[in-house]
Design a protein around this motif. Structure first.
Motif, PDB file in Angstrom:
ATOM      1  N   ILE A 291     -22.397  -5.473 -14.466  1.00 31.28           N
ATOM      2  CA  ILE A 291     -23.948  -4.851 -14.350  1.00 31.28           C
ATOM      3  C   ILE A 291     -24.654  -5.588 -15.589  1.00 31.28           C
ATOM      4  CG2 ILE A 291     -25.199  -2.595 -14.982  1.00 31.28           C
ATOM      5  CD1 ILE A 291     -22.685  -1.111 -13.662  1.00 31.28           C
ATOM      6  N   GLY A 292     -24.142  -5.781 -16.737  1.00 36.52           N
ATOM      7  CA  GLY A 292     -24.790  -6.553 -17.841  1.00 36.52           C
ATOM      8  C   GLY A 292     -25.228  -7.901 -17.244  1.00 36.52           C
TER       9      GLY A 292
ATOM     10  N   ILE B  58     -29.697  -5.506 -23.871  1.00 32.42           N
ATOM     11  CA  ILE B  58     -28.812  -5.306 -22.755  1.00 32.42           C
ATOM     12  C   ILE B  58     -28.044  -4.292 -23.158  1.00 32.42           C
ATOM     13  CG2 ILE B  58     -27.060  -6.282 -21.508  1.00 32.42           C
ATOM     14  CD1 ILE B  58     -29.796  -7.533 -20.595  1.00 32.42           C
ATOM     15  N   ALA B  59     -27.945  -3.019 -22.320  1.00 34.26           N
ATOM     16  CA  ALA B  59     -27.187  -1.972 -22.374  1.00 34.26           C
ATOM     17  C   ALA B  59     -26.657  -1.441 -21.328  1.00 34.26           C
ATOM     18  CB  ALA B  59     -27.938  -0.782 -23.452  1.00 34.26           C
TER      19      ALA B  59
ATOM     20  N   GLU C 168     -19.127  -7.534 -29.864  1.00 32.64           N
ATOM     21  CA  GLU C 168     -18.094  -8.471 -28.746  1.00 32.64           C
ATOM     22  C   GLU C 168     -18.425  -8.011 -27.280  1.00 32.64           C
ATOM     23  OE1 GLU C 168     -15.878 -10.497 -29.555  1.00 32.64           O
ATOM     24  OE2 GLU C 168     -16.242 -10.361 -31.508  1.00 32.64           O
ATOM     25  N   PRO C 169     -18.887  -6.824 -26.818  1.00 36.61           N
ATOM     26  CA  PRO C 169     -19.153  -6.911 -25.338  1.00 36.61           C
ATOM     27  C   PRO C 169     -20.283  -7.547 -24.869  1.00 36.61           C
ATOM     28  CG  PRO C 169     -18.543  -4.716 -26.386  1.00 36.61           C
ATOM     29  CD  PRO C 169     -18.514  -5.533 -27.434  1.00 36.61           C
ATOM     30  N   SER C 170     -21.340  -7.621 -25.807  1.00 37.94           N
ATOM     31  CA  SER C 170     -22.245  -8.325 -25.511  1.00 37.94           C
ATOM     32  C   SER C 170     -22.051  -9.928 -25.427  1.00 37.94           C
ATOM     33  CB  SER C 170     -23.579  -8.199 -26.464  1.00 37.94           C
ATOM     34  OG  SER C 170     -24.203  -6.900 -25.828  1.00 37.94           O
TER      35      SER C 170
ATOM     36  N   LEU D  97     -29.716   5.734 -14.086  1.00 41.46           N
ATOM     37  CA  LEU D  97     -30.147   4.581 -14.810  1.00 41.46           C
ATOM     38  C   LEU D  97     -28.896   4.638 -15.700  1.00 41.46           C
ATOM     39  CD1 LEU D  97     -32.054   2.337 -15.614  1.00 41.46           C
ATOM     40  CD2 LEU D  97     -32.667   3.912 -17.555  1.00 41.46           C
ATOM     41  N   ILE D  98     -28.265   3.129 -15.351  1.00 40.80           N
ATOM     42  CA  ILE D  98     -26.877   2.985 -16.153  1.00 40.80           C
ATOM     43  C   ILE D  98     -26.800   1.633 -17.008  1.00 40.80           C
ATOM     44  CG2 ILE D  98     -25.382   4.616 -14.518  1.00 40.80           C
ATOM     45  CD1 ILE D  98     -24.487   1.741 -13.027  1.00 40.80           C
ATOM     46  N   GLY D  99     -28.115   0.960 -16.709  1.00 41.78           N
ATOM     47  CA  GLY D  99     -28.083  -0.249 -17.423  1.00 41.78           C
ATOM     48  C   GLY D  99     -29.468  -0.627 -17.621  1.00 41.78           C
ATOM     49  N   VAL D 100     -29.813  -1.379 -18.928  1.00 38.16           N
ATOM     50  CA  VAL D 100     -31.175  -1.691 -19.140  1.00 38.16           C
ATOM     51  C   VAL D 100     -31.061  -3.060 -19.808  1.00 38.16           C
ATOM     52  CG1 VAL D 100     -33.239  -1.052 -20.635  1.00 38.16           C
ATOM     53  CG2 VAL D 100     -31.854   0.817 -19.634  1.00 38.16           C
TER      54      VAL D 100
END
Length: 144
Positions: A87-88, A76-77, A116-118, A58-61
């Motif tokens: 992936i996001g 979102i992670a 900032e990334p989100s 699992l690399i993203g949620v």
């Protein structure tokens, strides 16, 4: 659903919490993010947790929540080692499909002003920042 995504269940709880920690996402294990609270939330018709996998990791949620009027995309992670690969955006897309299937015509996300990334990820997905809104909340506890 995209090949790398699947709906998560309470059986994925420990992996979700570990990913959030690795991604630097704050969580409240004694309140809204407790196993019991997340289990109740996951059973609601308007809620879906999505996971993004590479192989079996699992690399993203992402979390989609329909309140009967508006669709919310939250939590979102993406694991830091996998950022910058879309992936996001894939998680946002899955959340959007789910929310639209429930009837949402307005999609929203709350993002901390230091994340900032989100912000960049949501802008790439076609969301715009509406800076004239202020978020007010009332919490029963600091873990709510």
């Amino acid at each position: 659903m995209a090949a790398n995504t699947k709906k998560l269940s309470i059986n994925d709880y420990n992996t979700i919490i570990r990913l959030w920690a690795d991604a630097g996402l704050k969580h409240k294990p004694k309140g809204r993010d407790s196993r019991e609270s997340m289990k109740k939330e996951m059973q609601l018709d308007g809620v879906c947790y999505f996971g993004y996998y590479e192989n079996d990791a699992l690399i993203g949620v992402g979390l989609a929540n329909y309140d009967g009027r508006r669709g919310w995309i939250n939590r979102i992670a993406v694991h830091p080692d996998y950022r910058g690969r879309g992936i996001g955006g894939a998680l946002i897309s899955e959340c959007e499909k789910f929310l639209k299937s429930k009837g949402a015509v307005v999609l929203s996300a709350l993002i901390e002003d230091i994340n900032e990334p989100s912000m960049t990820c949501f802008e790439k997905a076609g969301f715009s920042c509406e800076k004239e809104w202020l978020y007010f909340c009332k919490r029963e506890s600091s873990d709510a």
